[in-house]
Each structure stands twice: as structure tokens, then as C-alpha cells.
Design a protein around this motif. Structure first.
Motif, PDB file in Angstrom:
ATOM      1  N   ARG A 494     -61.632 -64.943  59.018  1.00 40.91           N
ATOM      2  CA  ARG A 494     -60.931 -64.406  57.851  1.00 40.91           C
ATOM      3  C   ARG A 494     -60.095 -65.501  57.179  1.00 40.91           C
ATOM      4  O   ARG A 494     -60.096 -66.652  57.608  1.00 40.91           O
ATOM      5  CB  ARG A 494     -60.053 -63.229  58.259  1.00 40.91           C
ATOM      6  CG  ARG A 494     -58.884 -63.597  59.144  1.00 40.91           C
ATOM      7  CD  ARG A 494     -58.060 -62.346  59.470  1.00 40.91           C
ATOM      8  NE  ARG A 494     -56.997 -62.663  60.387  1.00 40.91           N
ATOM      9  CZ  ARG A 494     -56.666 -61.921  61.444  1.00 40.91           C
ATOM     10  NH1 ARG A 494     -57.341 -60.818  61.717  1.00 40.91           N
ATOM     11  NH2 ARG A 494     -55.666 -62.275  62.214  1.00 40.91           N
ATOM     12  N   ASP A 503     -50.850 -67.489  70.745  1.00 43.37           N
ATOM     13  CA  ASP A 503     -52.176 -67.079  71.207  1.00 43.37           C
ATOM     14  C   ASP A 503     -52.625 -67.887  72.421  1.00 43.37           C
ATOM     15  O   ASP A 503     -53.592 -67.532  73.085  1.00 43.37           O
ATOM     16  CB  ASP A 503     -53.214 -67.258  70.088  1.00 43.37           C
ATOM     17  CG  ASP A 503     -52.926 -66.383  68.887  1.00 43.37           C
ATOM     18  OD1 ASP A 503     -51.741 -66.063  68.671  1.00 43.37           O
ATOM     19  OD2 ASP A 503     -53.860 -66.028  68.152  1.00 43.37           O
ATOM     20  N   TYR A 605     -42.371 -60.902  67.395  1.00 40.16           N
ATOM     21  CA  TYR A 605     -43.660 -60.216  67.475  1.00 40.16           C
ATOM     22  C   TYR A 605     -43.751 -59.153  68.555  1.00 40.16           C
ATOM     23  O   TYR A 605     -44.748 -58.427  68.617  1.00 40.16           O
ATOM     24  CB  TYR A 605     -44.778 -61.247  67.678  1.00 40.16           C
ATOM     25  CG  TYR A 605     -44.787 -62.310  66.609  1.00 40.16           C
ATOM     26  CD1 TYR A 605     -45.143 -61.985  65.301  1.00 40.16           C
ATOM     27  CD2 TYR A 605     -44.418 -63.617  66.890  1.00 40.16           C
ATOM     28  CE1 TYR A 605     -45.130 -62.950  64.302  1.00 40.16           C
ATOM     29  CE2 TYR A 605     -44.409 -64.589  65.895  1.00 40.16           C
ATOM     30  CZ  TYR A 605     -44.763 -64.251  64.605  1.00 40.16           C
ATOM     31  OH  TYR A 605     -44.760 -65.197  63.620  1.00 40.16           O
ATOM     32  N   GLU A 770     -59.518 -59.189  68.648  1.00 44.85           N
ATOM     33  CA  GLU A 770     -58.076 -59.358  68.420  1.00 44.85           C
ATOM     34  C   GLU A 770     -57.298 -58.136  68.908  1.00 44.85           C
ATOM     35  O   GLU A 770     -56.151 -58.258  69.342  1.00 44.85           O
ATOM     36  CB  GLU A 770     -57.842 -59.552  66.913  1.00 44.85           C
ATOM     37  CG  GLU A 770     -56.387 -59.660  66.511  1.00 44.85           C
ATOM     38  CD  GLU A 770     -56.212 -60.017  65.037  1.00 44.85           C
ATOM     39  OE1 GLU A 770     -57.133 -59.711  64.237  1.00 44.85           O
ATOM     40  OE2 GLU A 770     -55.178 -60.595  64.697  1.00 44.85           O
TER      41      GLU A 770
HETATM   42  C1  BGC Z   1     -52.748 -63.897  64.142  1.00 47.30           C
HETATM   43  C2  BGC Z   1     -52.342 -63.907  65.573  1.00 47.30           C
HETATM   44  C3  BGC Z   1     -50.942 -64.431  65.594  1.00 47.30           C
HETATM   45  C4  BGC Z   1     -50.115 -63.405  64.907  1.00 47.30           C
HETATM   46  C5  BGC Z   1     -48.650 -63.619  64.941  1.00 47.30           C
HETATM   47  C6  BGC Z   1     -51.922 -62.907  63.434  1.00 47.30           C
HETATM   48  O1  BGC Z   1     -52.241 -62.814  62.111  1.00 47.30           O
HETATM   49  O2  BGC Z   1     -54.098 -63.679  63.976  1.00 47.30           O
HETATM   50  O3  BGC Z   1     -53.255 -64.510  66.351  1.00 47.30           O
HETATM   51  O4  BGC Z   1     -50.463 -64.826  66.817  1.00 47.30           O
HETATM   52  O5  BGC Z   1     -50.570 -63.207  63.584  1.00 47.30           O
HETATM   53  O6  BGC Z   1     -48.011 -62.938  63.977  1.00 47.30           O
END
Ligand code: BGC
Length: 910
Positions: A494, A503, A605, A770
Motif C-alpha cells: 500500500r 514491527d 500505540y 497485519e
Molecule cells: C503500520 C504498522 C506500524 C503502525 C504504527 C501502521 O500503519 O503498518 O506496521 O507499526 O502503523 O502506527
């Protein structure tokens, strides 16, 4: 064994005996084979020892480094003769010779002495130094600092590739020639029409305002006396980034493509010449690559090809003079990590007609790279390839989860008999390709999938008696390689593809069992360091192509865990030493800014991507599924203090170590006071209990109770399913196993119902999603090819199931203690450590147990074998006391703790 195999076996044994017991292989400089143009002033040298006797250990080594092959041949180490050094080190031995200057060629070999005899010298190996000083570059930066005809600088930018060429005369016979190039964002280099190297999408991406990487090529064989030509093509990469004039506060861009090149020539008579970039070069933006944009794709118009443009004698009438441009802001440094390459070529599995003129092709797996296509058509016909990860109802390409990435390549036919094409400056994440405009009927044989990732070896293999474990492993393998793009990215498809730190916090470690990722992650640590702000803040994405300085704890934690991983898995301490000051700065910054009453108050997060309460949701809103951000931040910060203490001790910084320890103790107390109540942490989520257990924050008296609460939550609360997100899953499998419930870990790993990795397999995934609910969730954030949910699963495969676990840096010593879980009857795994191949293969059935172990020379292991009566255990047919290289240390309950040296072993219990 077949006859041929027996023959080969005999020849190999004969050569081994003829040549002696001990031989060396894999001479490596900075863990690379004969690297060119490095800029590490004291590079690390490594080798592997092969021996046909057990328990071989190196006692001494001698290294010779010479400035010519001739000198090396007569054992003259004019750059360095280490002398015979009493040391068992055979990995990462640091060069201690004369100071190395720009362009120095270093020929080297090594010889060792072991307890089982000495080796011969290795065949000569090589490295060369790059351009260590700015003044070494004779070339000046050239480019085209404006858009060209047909370019568009809007949000969905289009920029045509820039072509450069230079013709020059080599007056004399060429003895050697080396090209150094920085081509930003991406380059291809040609000499006399031939493309140099097999790298693609080079150089590795960086924050170009910090550093720019140069690549070095030995081009001696491509030059000739007389007229020669150099040609280069520049693509955009992340330099002229994918979205222009759009959210400039977030999205970084660096300018128009530009380059710097030095071609250093040495003639046979000893004279030298440098051909550098300057305004005598010619350039055009009218070539076939009309647009290249990593998100949107490449447009190639073959009718604009310029046959012979990189050869001498080409007519450049329509070309312009190259423009001198500003130098890149970043410092030129040698690229020490591997470039990307086409690592595998795969065949599509089906091609179906969707509607007149439109076909859907299935590659059989989700992948990152591109398609190579063959076509025969009329001049001017355009074929379009559109990429997607899944299909939607009616068999059409599903592209909503790509957000606004157009992911479309186009090729305009020139009208030759048969044309073959693949793009140069883009890649896509896809399983399906929509083909339209293809002249005639496309056939499977006209297409190939080109799997592109960093040119690193696979380092492991794993097979077990569980088909689900095996399928998940394959998915992980495909997913990991998809997301190695000169940096670890979150996803390949994307409009994102960003190197998110969080990650990989634990992922990088698990990945190292599958891919030799040491150089990639060493490079990434530099990217992270360079993205650190003056005050100490570290971003969530590095290089910070997207600016996210949110000051949470869990994402930047990666900086520390990866340095620790490189030490543990590869035995290289240098990253810890190099990054220690920046790490300390961040620790202080976070403490000063966000610590209140010994709790870290900042989180962003949460436990990212926990399985939500409904299958369509992305983020859970259920407070019971989520874990308190202060808990996540504080526990993680505590863990980092324990790492910092270790890092400090490794450098004998005892004062620092004591200070980290002291703060850790206070934080632990405050943490327990705040979150621990009656044997459970906070809201009793699995993650809330798991982190303090894994980080050893739980008071001893409460450990059993906390673990009980955790397993109750998994087994009863979640019907033996996953309930953790990116943070919790990093510790889950090891947490269950090491606290005595490998059976439960195994159940989670082999579930095929939601939520689980097996559920992804069950629903046709060929990579890792994901989201746990990746097949039903909103496409707004739903990649089919992320690796973060793997958590510590792969570490668990290798360490807990196969028992391949480092007990000393680089696997010099191992601790092999597999969980022989009831439902698993067989595991067969291998791992390429820096010392050589480690293998562990076990089988168990009613009344029979067998474990085959291979350890490379210069390593040893402590192994655990479950056995009630030790006298029943045999090693290669002998009783333990008679087995060479085997020593029973003691019985630990129903387990025998045994020490073994290098070699092959077969333990059997009947
Ligand atoms: C990503 C994740 C990332 C996260 C953190 C996402 O858009 O794809 O892999 O760690 O955002 O906000």
C-alpha cells in the motif's frame, strides 16, 4: 545412499584425510565475501573451521594481510601479519595492521591451530577500501534540477528517469578500473553497454540528509584501450519521494535525482586517471522510462529506447549537457549492507480471462518484486499490469487495501519480434496481476514473478510433524523476505512501506534464524541513530521518511533490542558500543520528560492490533482487550534499563551499570505498587501479566499466581486463543514455554481457528497478515503481508522446539533444551551460525527417542535429554561414558544435562 553419493562421499573423505583433519572455509570480511569499497577502518575477519573429529577447538590463529597477491603468496603480510595469536576467536577478529587508506586492496588469508591439528592457509580472500575522504571524489554532483516534459509534480508525482552518459578514451592498456557511484534515489550503471552488478533498486535507502551510500564495482574487464562509454540511469526511489506537494510536514522528500561518480583507472604502465562526473557528461529525460514511482508503478515506452546509448560512438545530438547541482546534504559513506537483488524467479500458477481483454494472473503466493513479461505486438500497443494481494467477488483484483497506491506498470511495445521487459525502479506487493491491453492471448509462459529482496543467504530451515507449523513457517519466510527493502518495511503493497520500528522489536531476532540479516539490521541501527533529534527523541519510523516523533517507549525499544540481537546472534559487539551514547541519551530524555513517580507516562500505540471484538474492526475499543499504556511503557522502559545495564557492563562502565540498575529497581517497585493486585496486573489482560513476568519484574512470591492468571486468561477467557497484539505477542510463546506450559504454547501455534496464525493459513494466506482478522477487517489498514504479528513465534520454533539457542554470543556455545511437546513427534531444523551449521533433528514415538545434533567446530553445547534411566541412553551406539566428546554433567530431575563438543551426534533411547 545412491552410488554417485557414495562415490562423492569417498572422494570427500579422501580429500579430507589427504588435506588433514582441519580445514578452513567461509573467509569473510565484515561478514561479506570479498567486499569492495568498504569504509570500516578496522574491519572484522571471520572464518569457519571444518574438522572430521569431534570437539575441535581453535587454539591459535595467524592472519596475513598483504597489499598484493604476490606478497600474500610468499606469506608476506605487509599490511598486517598478526603472528601466531593464542586465541579461540574465529569470528569478528578485528584487523590490527597498518592504517588503511582509500582504495587500498587487501589480500588476506588465515591459518589456525586446533586441539586436533592445524589447517593450511585459506585460499586468498580480498577486500578493498573505498573513498575515505571527500577529496578522493574527483567527480562533481550532476543532475537535472527541474521537471522534464511529461513529468508531473502533483501529489501523484510522475518523473521520467534521467539518463546520463560520458564517452572517454583510455589511452593505454588498462590494468585495473574501479567505479564508485552514488546515484540518488536509485541508479543503474552501464559500461560499454553492459550493466554493472546484479543489484537492483540500489543504493540502500537512507535519510539522504544524513548519509548517502556509495557502491563500488570492479570494472576492469569492461573497459578497453580506446573509446569507452559510461551510462547511468537515475530513478526516484525515496529521494524524489512518491508523494510530492502533499503533507510536507509528514512526508520527507529530498530533491531531484542526482549522482556522483568516480571511475578510477590504473594503466599497465602504472599511471592513473580518474573519470568523474562533470558537465562534460550528457543527459536526457526522453528515454523509455517515462515515470517511476514506488507506489504507483513504472511506465516504460519501448518506442523511446535508445539503442547503443551506453556505448561509445552514440550520437548525442538530442541530449543536453548535464547540469551541475548542489551536492547531497548527507555524507557519502560506503554501503556495507547487501543491495537488493532478484533472489528468486517464480512461475505463475494460473491465468484466467476476466472479461474481454482483461486477464487475472495468480502467482500462487503473495510476494514483493515485479513481473518480467514477454510480448509480441504492434509498435505503440500498451500492456498494463495492475497488482493486488487478493481478489474480490467476481474474480476482480481487490485494491482497496492499497489505499491510493496505483501499483500499475505499463509497457508500450516497440514492435520487435519478441520483447521482454521488467521494471527498473519500482516494486509491488502482490499475489494477483490484472493484465490488460496484451496483444493476442497472454500465456503463462509469457510471465515470471521476480522476487526481490536484500541479497542475503537463507540461514535456517525448519520442518516438523505439524503441517500447520510448517505452513506458518513458509508464510513467515515469504513475508519476511517481502519486507526486506534495504531497510525493514512494514508492508510492500500500500501507500506506506515504511520502516516502522515497533514491527521489528523482537521480530528481527526471530527473522535472523531464517535470513542472515546482520548487515541489514546493523545498517538500520545507523538509520535510527541518524534520525535521533538533538534532544534525544527517537522516531517511530527510521529513516524518518514519515516524520513520527511521538515519544512512545515501545517503538524506539527496537533500537536496543536489535543491538542486543546482533551481539547474541552474530557475536558482533560493535553496534552496542557505537550506539550506546545515543541510547543513553534517549533513556535520559524519556526519563526527564515522561517519568512521574517512577512510571513512564507516555504511550501511543498500545498493544497494537489485538484481536478486536468484531471481525470488521481494526482497533479494539474494549477496555478488557487493551492494556494500559503506562504499563506497556513502564515495563518496556524497565526492560531497556536491564539491557542498558548489560551493555554498560560489556564495556566495563560499572558506574553506568549501577545507575541503570538503581533506577530499574525503583521503577519495578513503583510498577508493582501501581499495577499488581492479588496476583494479577492491571486489567488482567494476557499482555499485562506477560510483560512483568518476561522482564522479571514480578516478586518471587507472586510469580506462580501471575502465571496462573495468565494461563487461565488464555485457556478459559480466550478458549486457548491469542488475545495479544504486537507488544504482547513478542513474549507470548517463550513466556508460556519457559514458565512450564509449552503444551499451551503449542496449542496457540497450531490453532486453525480465529484468532491464530493457523487461521491465516486456513483462509488461504501465503504470508502473515497485519491483522488477526485480515480476511474480514476494514481495508483501511489491512495488509496481507506484514510480519509484526509473528511476535516471538520463530524464536520459539528454533529455541524451544528445535533447541537451537545461543548461550554465548554468535552461538559459540549453545543451550539445547527442546520442549518435546506431546503432540509433536518430529522436528528437523538447521541454522547457519557464524561458526557454521548447527543441526537439531529429533523424533519420538512410543518407546523410541532419537536426537541427531550437529555442531560446527569451535562450538559446544549443553543439551538436555529427558531420560529416567541414564544407562538406557546411547550415543552412536555407545554408552555415554564411552562416547567421544560427550560428558554427562548431572541429572536434573528427569533430565540428563550433557555437554558435547563440535561434531555429529546421535542420541537414542529405546
Ligand atoms: C503500520 C504498522 C506500524 C503502525 C504504527 C501502521 O500503519 O503498518 O506496521 O507499526 O502503523 O502506527
Amino acid at each position: 545412499m545412491t552410488k554417485a553419493a557414495i562415490g562423492l562421499f569417498i572422494i570427500l573423505t579422501l580429500t579430507l584425510t589427504a588435506k588433514g583433519q582441519v580445514q578452513l572455509s567461509f573467509p569473510r570480511c565484515e561478514m561479506r565475501e570479498n567486499p569492495m569499497g568498504i569504509d570500516v577502518l578496522q574491519p572484522a575477519l571471520s572464518w569457519r573451521i571444518e574438522s572430521n573429529s569431534r570437539s575441535t577447538v581453535q587454539t591459535d590463529y595467524q592472519i596475513l594481510v598483504a597489499s598484493s597477491q604476490e606478497k600474500l603468496a610468499v606469506n608476506k603480510g605487509d599490511l598486517w601479519d598478526s603472528g601466531k595469536i593464542r586465541s579461540p576467536e574465529s569470528a569478528n577478529v578485528v584487523y590490527q595492521g597498518l592504517a588503511l587508506k582509500s582504495r587500498t586492496k587487501c589480500y588476506w588469508k588465515v591459518k589456525v591451530w586446533t586441539n586436533k591439528g592445524s589447517s593450511e592457509w585459506t585460499a586468498p580472500a580480498f577486500w578493498s577500501m573505498g573513498l575515505l575522504n571527500g577529496a578522493d571524489w574527483k567527480g562533481r554532483w550532476i543532475g537535472m534540477d527541474h521537471a522534464a516534459k511529461g513529468d508531473s509534480e502533483t501529489q501523484f508525482s510522475r518523473l521520467s528517469a534521467r539518463y546520463f552518459r560520458k564517452e572517454f578514451k583510455a589511452a593505454k592498456q588498462v590494468k585495473s578500473a574501479t567505479a564508485y557511484i552514488i546515484g540518488l534515489g536509485l541508479y543503474e550503471l552501464y559500461i560499454n553497454g553492459k550493466k554493472m552488478g546484479d543489484q537492483v533498486l540500489a543504493p540502500g535507502p537512507t535519510d539522504y540528509n544524513q548519509t548517502v551510500k556509495y557502491n563500488t564495482f570492479d570494472v576492469t574487464n569492461y573497459l578497453k584501450q580506446g573509446n569507452n562509454a559510461i551510462g547511468t540511469v537515475l530513478g526516484n526511489g525515496r529521494f524524489y519521494t512518491m508523494r510530492q506537494a502533499y503533507k510536507p510536514y509528514k512526508i520527507k522528500t529530498f530533491g531531484y535525482p542526482k549522482m556522483l561518480l568516480n571511475l578510477d583507472i590504473e594503466y599497465s604502465d602504472g599511471t592513473k586517471e580518474v573519470v568523474g562526473t562533470d558537465d562534460s557528461w550528457k543527459m536526457t529525460a526522453e528515454g523509455p522510462i517515462r515515470s517511476n514511482n514506488e507506489y504507483d508503478g513504472e511506465e516504460y515506452d519501448a518506442t523511446r529506447e535508445m539503442p547503443g546509448w551506453a556505448d561509445a560512438g552514440y550520437n548525442t545530438q538530442s541530449w543536453q549537457k548535464a547540469q551541475f547541482v548542489q551536492e547531497a546534504i548527507g555524507m557519502p559513506v560506503a554501503q556495507m549492507n547487501e543491495n537488493m537483488k532478484v533472489m528468486e524467479t517464480i512461475k505463475p500458477v494460473s491465468l484466467t480471462l476476466l472479461k474481454p481483454g482483461v486477464y487475472i494472473m495468480d502467482m500462487g503466493q503473495n510476494m514483493a518484486g515485479w513481473i518480467r513479461m514477454s510480448v509480441t505486438g504492434k509498435r505503440g500497443q500498451t500492456v498494463k499490469l495492475r497488482f493486488g494481494e487478493t481478489l474480490q467477488g467476481g474474480g476482480e483484483l481487490f485494491v482497496r487495501n492499497l489505499r491510493d497506491a496505483k501499483s500499475t506498470d505499463s509497457y508500450t511495445v516497440k514492435g520487435a519480434v519478441r520483447e521482454s521487459w521488467e521494471p527498473s525502479f519500482v516494486y509491488h506487493g502482490f499475489r494477483y496481476v490484472e493484465i490488460s491491453g496484451y496483444p493476442g492471448k497472454p500465456l503463462l509462459k509469457d510471465f515470471e514473478g521476480r522476487v526481490v529482496y536484500d541479497d542475503m543467504q537463507s540461514s535456517g530451515q525448519f520442518l516438523s510433524s505439524s503441517a500447520t507449523l510448517n505452513s506458518i513457517y513458509k508464510n513467515a519466510y515469504r513475508g519476511i523476505r517481502s519486507n526486506y527493502k534495504g531497510m525493514p518495511v512494514d508492508c510492500p503493497q500500500r501507500n506506506e512501506r515504511q520502516p516502522w520500528l515497533g514491527d521489528r522489536t523482537t521480530g528481527a531476532y526471530g527473522e535472523s534464524f531464517l535470513f542472515d540479516n546482520g548487515r541489514l539490521y546493523t545498517k538500520w541501527l545507523d538509520d535510527i541513530q541518524q534520525s535521533q533529534k538533538q534532544d534525544g527523541s527517537i522516531p517511530d519510523v527510521a529513516p524518518a521518511f514519515w516524520r513520527y516523533y511521538s515519544d512512545n517507549v515501545t517503538w524506539p525499544a527496537t533500537y536496543f533490542t536489535i543491538a542486543a540481537m546482533i551481539w547474541q546472534q552474530y557475536g558482533d559487539l560493535r553496534p552496542i558500543v557505537k550506539h550506546y551514547p545515543s541510547m543513553k541519551k534517549w533513556m535520559n530524555y524519556m526519563e526527564g520528560k515522561y517519568m512521574t513517580d517512577y512510571l513512564l507516562t507516555r504511550d501511543k500505540y498500545g498493544d497494537w492490533c489485538v484481536p478486536p471484538e468484531s471481525k470488521e474492526m481494526i482497533f479494539s475499543r474494549d477496555p478488557l482487550r487493551k492494556t494500559d499504556g503506562v504499563l506497556l511503557a513502564t515495563a518496556t522502559y524497565y526492560k531497556l534499563l536491564t539491557l542498558m545495564k548489560e551493555f554498560a557492563l560489556l564495556q566495563k562502565l560499572d558506574g553506568d551499570a549501577a545507575a541503570f540498575d538503581n533506577l530499574a529497581e525503583k521503577i519495578k517497585n513503583a510498577f508493582n505498587q501501581k499495577f499488581l493486585h492479588e496476583g494479577q496486573y492491571s486489567n488482567n489482560s494476557v499482555t499485562a501479566n506477560l510483560l512483568p513476568l518476561s522482564f522479571r519484574m514480578v516478586p518471587d512470591k507472586d510469580r506462580a499466581e501471575v502465571f496462573k492468571n495468565l494461563t487461565n486468561k488464555v485457556e478459559i477467557g480466550n478458549q486457548s486463543h491469542i488475545s495479544t497484539g504486537v507488544i504482547g505477542t513478542q513474549w507470548l510463546m517463550r513466556g508460556l514455554s519457559s514458565n512450564g506450559r509449552p503444551d499451551l504454547a503449542y496449542r496457540l501455534a497450531t490453532n486453525r481457528t480465529y484468532p491464530s496464525w493457523g487461521y491465516m493459513v486456513e483462509n488461504g494466506a501465503t504470508t502473515i497478515w497485519e491483522l488477526w482478522n485480515g480476511n474480514t477487517a476494514d481495508p483501511g489498514m489491512n495488509s496481507q503481508n506484514h510480519v509484526m504479528l509473528l511476535g516471538d513465534l520463530l524464536i520459539w520454533y528454533y529455541e524451544n522446539l528445535a533447541g537451537i539457542k545461543a548461550a554465548a554470543p554468535g552461538f559459540r556455545e549453545l543451550i539445547m533444551k527442546p520442549d518435546f511437546v506431546q503432540d509433536l513427534s518430529h522436528v528437523d531444523a538447521g541454522y547457519q551460525s557464524v561458526y557454521g551449521t548447527v543441526k537439531s533433528k529429533w523424533t519420538k514415538s512410543e518407546g523410541h527417542f532419537e536426537w541427531n545434533i550437529t555442531l560446527p567446530a569451535n562450538t559446544s553445547a549443553k543439551i538436555y535429554i529427558p531420560v529416567k534411566n541414564i544407562s538406557r541412553l546411547r550415543e552412536s551406539g555407545s554408552e555415554l561414558k564411552d562416547a567421544d566428546g560427550v560428558r554427562l554433567i548431572r541429572m536434573e530431575g528427569q533430565q540428563a544435562l550433557i555437554e558435547i563438543g563440535s561434531g555429529e551426534y546421535k542420541f537414542v533411547l529405546n
